[in-house]
Design a protein around this motif. Structure first.
Motif, PDB file in Angstrom:
ATOM      1  N   SER A 159      13.912  28.739  48.269  1.00 13.97           N
ATOM      2  CA  SER A 159      13.926  29.427  49.495  1.00 13.97           C
ATOM      3  C   SER A 159      13.923  28.301  50.711  1.00 13.97           C
ATOM      4  O   SER A 159      13.246  27.305  50.541  1.00 13.97           O
ATOM      5  CB  SER A 159      12.604  30.149  49.572  1.00 13.97           C
ATOM      6  N   THR A 160      14.763  28.579  51.577  1.00 16.92           N
ATOM      7  CA  THR A 160      14.446  27.754  52.779  1.00 16.92           C
ATOM      8  C   THR A 160      13.594  28.460  53.867  1.00 16.92           C
ATOM      9  O   THR A 160      13.817  28.247  55.261  1.00 16.92           O
ATOM     10  CB  THR A 160      16.015  27.666  53.604  1.00 16.92           C
ATOM     11  N   ARG A 161      12.753  29.315  53.433  1.00 15.99           N
ATOM     12  CA  ARG A 161      11.952  29.978  54.412  1.00 15.99           C
ATOM     13  C   ARG A 161      10.853  28.951  54.996  1.00 15.99           C
ATOM     14  O   ARG A 161      10.525  27.811  54.429  1.00 15.99           O
ATOM     15  CB  ARG A 161      10.868  31.073  53.656  1.00 15.99           C
ATOM     16  N   LYS A 176      17.970  37.920  51.053  1.00 13.55           N
ATOM     17  CA  LYS A 176      16.915  38.313  50.371  1.00 13.55           C
ATOM     18  C   LYS A 176      17.210  38.394  48.932  1.00 13.55           C
ATOM     19  O   LYS A 176      18.353  37.780  48.454  1.00 13.55           O
ATOM     20  CB  LYS A 176      16.948  39.994  50.439  1.00 13.55           C
ATOM     21  N   TRP A 181      20.482  38.982  57.454  1.00 15.79           N
ATOM     22  CA  TRP A 181      19.995  37.836  57.602  1.00 15.79           C
ATOM     23  C   TRP A 181      18.568  37.588  58.056  1.00 15.79           C
ATOM     24  O   TRP A 181      18.046  38.516  58.723  1.00 15.79           O
ATOM     25  CB  TRP A 181      20.758  37.072  58.458  1.00 15.79           C
ATOM     26  N   PRO A 182      17.704  36.878  57.450  1.00 15.39           N
ATOM     27  CA  PRO A 182      18.007  35.884  56.268  1.00 15.39           C
ATOM     28  C   PRO A 182      18.066  36.829  55.203  1.00 15.39           C
ATOM     29  O   PRO A 182      17.829  37.830  54.788  1.00 15.39           O
ATOM     30  CB  PRO A 182      16.463  35.274  56.296  1.00 15.39           C
ATOM     31  N   GLN A 241      13.058  36.284  53.060  1.00 14.87           N
ATOM     32  CA  GLN A 241      12.632  35.335  53.787  1.00 14.87           C
ATOM     33  C   GLN A 241      13.703  33.976  53.544  1.00 14.87           C
ATOM     34  O   GLN A 241      13.313  33.008  53.872  1.00 14.87           O
ATOM     35  CB  GLN A 241      11.466  34.811  53.349  1.00 14.87           C
ATOM     36  N   GLY A 242      15.063  34.499  53.345  1.00 16.12           N
ATOM     37  CA  GLY A 242      15.859  33.347  53.098  1.00 16.12           C
ATOM     38  C   GLY A 242      15.870  32.690  51.716  1.00 16.12           C
ATOM     39  O   GLY A 242      15.708  31.400  51.656  1.00 16.12           O
ATOM     40  N   ASP A 243      15.860  33.603  50.587  1.00 12.23           N
ATOM     41  CA  ASP A 243      15.722  33.304  49.264  1.00 12.23           C
ATOM     42  C   ASP A 243      16.939  33.307  48.362  1.00 12.23           C
ATOM     43  O   ASP A 243      17.662  34.280  48.742  1.00 12.23           O
ATOM     44  CB  ASP A 243      14.684  34.080  48.729  1.00 12.23           C
ATOM     45  N   ASP A 264      14.595  30.587  58.656  1.00  8.02           N
ATOM     46  CA  ASP A 264      15.092  30.209  57.496  1.00  8.02           C
ATOM     47  C   ASP A 264      15.853  29.028  57.613  1.00  8.02           C
ATOM     48  O   ASP A 264      17.326  28.782  57.382  1.00  8.02           O
ATOM     49  CB  ASP A 264      16.095  31.462  57.044  1.00  8.02           C
ATOM     50  N   ASN A 265      15.255  27.940  58.029  1.00 14.45           N
ATOM     51  CA  ASN A 265      15.976  26.650  58.397  1.00 14.45           C
ATOM     52  C   ASN A 265      15.160  25.411  57.745  1.00 14.45           C
ATOM     53  O   ASN A 265      15.640  24.645  58.262  1.00 14.45           O
ATOM     54  CB  ASN A 265      16.336  26.514  59.710  1.00 14.45           C
TER      55      ASN A 265
END
Length: 320
Positions: A83-85, A48, A45-46, A65-67, A91-92
């Protein structure tokens, strides 16, 4: 949680709920003889995005990066994803559309408002995606590959999600809930006109993908399954683009199969097969199904992650 909310949460959960160790990053992403497979890697986490050869070798991590939801460009040189980067490395954040080169370089943010998810490509290199327009409302939008020229394609009541563009580039398949509040598969012209319902009934259908020939659409269908951890089962189905000849492809009661896509030659399907979906013993394998023989094989390491796509071959203008 509603059907659409549960499925959108799954895009993140597929990459977040499994654990393990990271794999090494590489610098190049050459095209193999059968193209490469891009995937969500959620073992750390986050989440990839990675890619690998079609036989599961040469695994490369491209973003960290939360992708989610990688989709190859028609020429196989770029990958679009959401992405939620956030700028602080978390990552939110709200989901936004990004594009990068096939080796992970030149990551560029293309959207900056609302929630933007599940992007894909047109054969001429534009990007189509779903944008949140309020509670329960998702519209399909289109833009140029550099983020310019953003415009809405739909403004229907309800949600239009998981767009997939036909290989001819003249129609979009999507899952919508306009007919009876349940999600079914529809198609429409690229300008949003001539909306046609492809599937119907009591069950819910989502995540369509056009075949390389443009004749068929593969998708996921949800069945009630009270004995399973998620309370539902998900199977892969195939239907002609005109709505005829519906065929169930997978039917194993011990797992779900979601987010099916096509091999570049149209002879196989690729999908995550997940056991104990939403349960404590979640496990997933990327699975290839040979459509002629009906045999399955797995590709990559266990729990390598979520929504895959297969790189088009040089002569192939389709993308999945």
């Amino acid at each position: 949680m509603s059907f659409s909310g549960r499925k959108l949460a799954l895009l993140l959960a597929l990459a977040a709920m499994v654990g393990g160790s990271a794999i090494a990053s590489a610098l190049a992403s050459p095209r193999g003889d059968r193209g490469r497979i891009a995937f969500d890697d959620g073992r750390t986490w986050p989440s990839k995005i990675g890619s690998m050869d079609a036989d599961g070798t040469d695994v490369q991590i491209l973003s960290e990066q939360g992708d989610h939801w990688p989709r190859w460009s028609p020429d196989g040189s770029k990958i679009v994803f959401f992405s939620t980067r956030t700028p602080d490395g978390a990552d939110n954040g709200p989901a936004q559309i990004f594009v990068m080169d096939a080796d992970g370089s030149h990551q560029t943010q293309l959207t900056f408002d609302a929630d933007n998810q599940v992007p894909t490509w047109t054969p001429d290199g534009r990007i189509v995606w779903s944008k949140n327009a309020g509670p329960g409302q998702w519209d399909i939008w289109i833009m140029n590959a550099d983020g310019s020229g953003q415009q809405a394609v739909t403004s229907l009541t309800g949600a239009e999600l998981w767009p997939s563009v036909s290989p001819e580039g003249n129609r979009i398949a999507f899952a919508g809930n306009q007919a009876d509040a349940k999600f079914h598969i529809f198609t429409m012209r690229l300008d949003g006109s001539d909306v046609r319902q492809v599937t119907s009934g009591e069950l819910e259908d989502w995540a369509p993908a056009w075949s390389p020939t443009g004749n068929d659409i593969v998708f996921t269908r949800e069945h009630l399954a009270p004995d399973q951890s998620a309370g539902v089962d998900e199977d892969v189905y195939l239907v002609h683009a005109n709505g005829s000849t519906l065929r169930q492809i997978t039917s194993r009661p011990d797992r779900v199969e979601v987010f099916p896509v096509w091999s570049p030659d149209g002879k196989a399907l690729l999908y995550p097969a997940i056991t104990d979906w939403y349960g404590p013993n979640w496990d997933t394998l990327l699975t290839v199904l040979d459509l002629k023989t009906g045999t399955e094989s797995t590709v990559g390491e266990p729990n390598i992650g979520g929504a895959p796509s297969w790189q088009p071959l040089p002569h192939d203008g389709n993308n999945n």
